[in-house]
Design a protein around this motif. Structure first.
Motif, PDB file in Angstrom:
ATOM      1  N   GLU A  41      -2.260 -14.625   5.086  1.00 61.16           N
ATOM      2  CA  GLU A  41      -1.915 -13.269   4.341  1.00 61.16           C
ATOM      3  C   GLU A  41      -0.519 -12.918   4.349  1.00 61.16           C
ATOM      4  O   GLU A  41       0.094 -12.298   3.399  1.00 61.16           O
ATOM      5  CB  GLU A  41      -2.733 -12.309   5.082  1.00 61.16           C
ATOM      6  N   ARG A  75       0.544  -4.990  -3.490  1.00 60.84           N
ATOM      7  CA  ARG A  75      -0.281  -3.865  -2.479  1.00 60.84           C
ATOM      8  C   ARG A  75      -1.598  -4.632  -2.126  1.00 60.84           C
ATOM      9  O   ARG A  75      -1.886  -4.385  -0.922  1.00 60.84           O
ATOM     10  CB  ARG A  75      -0.535  -2.805  -3.373  1.00 60.84           C
ATOM     11  N   TYR A  76      -2.257  -5.304  -2.805  1.00 62.33           N
ATOM     12  CA  TYR A  76      -3.589  -5.940  -2.405  1.00 62.33           C
ATOM     13  C   TYR A  76      -3.473  -6.846  -1.463  1.00 62.33           C
ATOM     14  O   TYR A  76      -3.889  -6.789  -0.239  1.00 62.33           O
ATOM     15  CB  TYR A  76      -3.983  -6.651  -3.747  1.00 62.33           C
ATOM     16  N   ILE A  79      -2.063   7.677   5.554  1.00 64.43           N
ATOM     17  CA  ILE A  79      -2.112   6.272   6.078  1.00 64.43           C
ATOM     18  C   ILE A  79      -2.589   6.221   7.689  1.00 64.43           C
ATOM     19  O   ILE A  79      -3.340   5.407   8.066  1.00 64.43           O
ATOM     20  CB  ILE A  79      -0.676   5.726   6.278  1.00 64.43           C
ATOM     21  N   ILE A  94      -2.393  -6.444   6.658  1.00 61.00           N
ATOM     22  CA  ILE A  94      -2.447  -5.327   7.696  1.00 61.00           C
ATOM     23  C   ILE A  94      -3.721  -5.354   8.264  1.00 61.00           C
ATOM     24  O   ILE A  94      -4.104  -5.229   9.312  1.00 61.00           O
ATOM     25  CB  ILE A  94      -2.317  -3.844   6.743  1.00 61.00           C
ATOM     26  N   TYR A  95      -4.890  -5.622   7.444  1.00 59.91           N
ATOM     27  CA  TYR A  95      -6.175  -5.695   8.001  1.00 59.91           C
ATOM     28  C   TYR A  95      -6.486  -6.715   8.850  1.00 59.91           C
ATOM     29  O   TYR A  95      -6.772  -6.665  10.256  1.00 59.91           O
ATOM     30  CB  TYR A  95      -7.305  -5.935   6.740  1.00 59.91           C
ATOM     31  N   THR A 101      -6.608   6.747   7.626  1.00 60.00           N
ATOM     32  CA  THR A 101      -6.997   5.350   7.142  1.00 60.00           C
ATOM     33  C   THR A 101      -6.833   4.413   8.220  1.00 60.00           C
ATOM     34  O   THR A 101      -7.894   3.472   8.437  1.00 60.00           O
ATOM     35  CB  THR A 101      -6.334   4.765   5.884  1.00 60.00           C
ATOM     36  N   LEU A 102      -5.776   4.176   8.678  1.00 65.23           N
ATOM     37  CA  LEU A 102      -5.589   3.278   9.759  1.00 65.23           C
ATOM     38  C   LEU A 102      -6.557   3.457  11.025  1.00 65.23           C
ATOM     39  O   LEU A 102      -7.159   2.569  11.609  1.00 65.23           O
ATOM     40  CB  LEU A 102      -4.258   3.108  10.192  1.00 65.23           C
ATOM     41  N   THR A 145       1.521 -12.279   0.939  1.00 67.15           N
ATOM     42  CA  THR A 145       2.288 -11.041   0.798  1.00 67.15           C
ATOM     43  C   THR A 145       3.666 -11.276   0.293  1.00 67.15           C
ATOM     44  O   THR A 145       4.298 -10.675  -0.409  1.00 67.15           O
ATOM     45  CB  THR A 145       2.235 -10.046   2.116  1.00 67.15           C
ATOM     46  N   ALA A 156      -2.314  -5.255   2.031  1.00 65.42           N
ATOM     47  CA  ALA A 156      -3.652  -4.474   2.618  1.00 65.42           C
ATOM     48  C   ALA A 156      -4.240  -5.585   3.382  1.00 65.42           C
ATOM     49  O   ALA A 156      -4.888  -5.474   4.399  1.00 65.42           O
ATOM     50  CB  ALA A 156      -4.288  -3.865   1.671  1.00 65.42           C
ATOM     51  N   ASP A 157      -4.197  -6.688   2.794  1.00 64.38           N
ATOM     52  CA  ASP A 157      -5.023  -7.896   3.415  1.00 64.38           C
ATOM     53  C   ASP A 157      -4.182  -8.394   4.888  1.00 64.38           C
ATOM     54  O   ASP A 157      -4.996  -8.515   5.735  1.00 64.38           O
ATOM     55  CB  ASP A 157      -5.275  -9.269   2.563  1.00 64.38           C
ATOM     56  N   LEU A 213      -9.783   2.613  10.131  1.00 61.13           N
ATOM     57  CA  LEU A 213     -10.144   1.010   9.975  1.00 61.13           C
ATOM     58  C   LEU A 213     -10.288   0.547  11.397  1.00 61.13           C
ATOM     59  O   LEU A 213     -11.044  -0.492  11.647  1.00 61.13           O
ATOM     60  CB  LEU A 213      -8.934   0.408   9.302  1.00 61.13           C
TER      61      LEU A 213
END
Length: 144
Positions: A58, A91-92, A17, A98-99, A20-21, A62, A95-96, A24
């Protein structure tokens, strides 16, 4: 994977993570100077309200996905396939969220390191990864 610090209770040594973060966050920073065709660029440079609306949407999506997952988990005759699909959807949506939150943080130049230091300040020293940075008390202004 080599880990130079211990992980907090419940954390996985194999989790990527952080990397990944960080990747991003770097991509978001690069998009600050991208053309107007980039969705991220538009979020970073157009009206703040557009980005805030996306974060709000989002967040709600969520929450709704979590509620659906919880309802399926609490059912007496839970369909395993439906449960897995619901968890995937949750989860999808997460992720939206968090983005879009990371785009909002980048818009105000809050780095992953600063966010991590803020989160670390909320843990006890025993819970914190060894050597983790913590926000300077002078920067912590709770509830203003």
């Amino acid at each position: 994977m080599q880990n130079d610090t211990h992980t907090a209770p419940g954390a996985s040594d194999a989790s990527a993570i952080g990397a990944t973060l960080d990747a991003l966050a770097a991509t978001i920073q690069q998009r600050k100077s991208a053309s107007g065709e980039s969705y991220t660029h538009r979020l970073l440079t157009e009206k703040l309200d557009s980005l805030l609306k996306k974060v709000s949407e989002e967040s709600l999506e969520t929450c709704l996905a979590a509620k659906e997952t919880d309802l399926l988990a609490c059912g007496t005759a839970c369909d395993a396939h439906a449960m897995e699909a619901s968890r995937d959807h949750f989860r999808y949506e997460a992720a939206d969220l968090i983005y879009h939150l990371m785009v909002l943080l980048a818009r105000f130049d809050v780095t992953n390191e600063q966010l991590a230091a803020e989160l670390n300040a909320r843990m006890t020293p025993k819970e914190r990864p060894v050597g983790a940075r913590v926000m300077d008390e002078g920067h912590i202004n709770r509830g203003r």
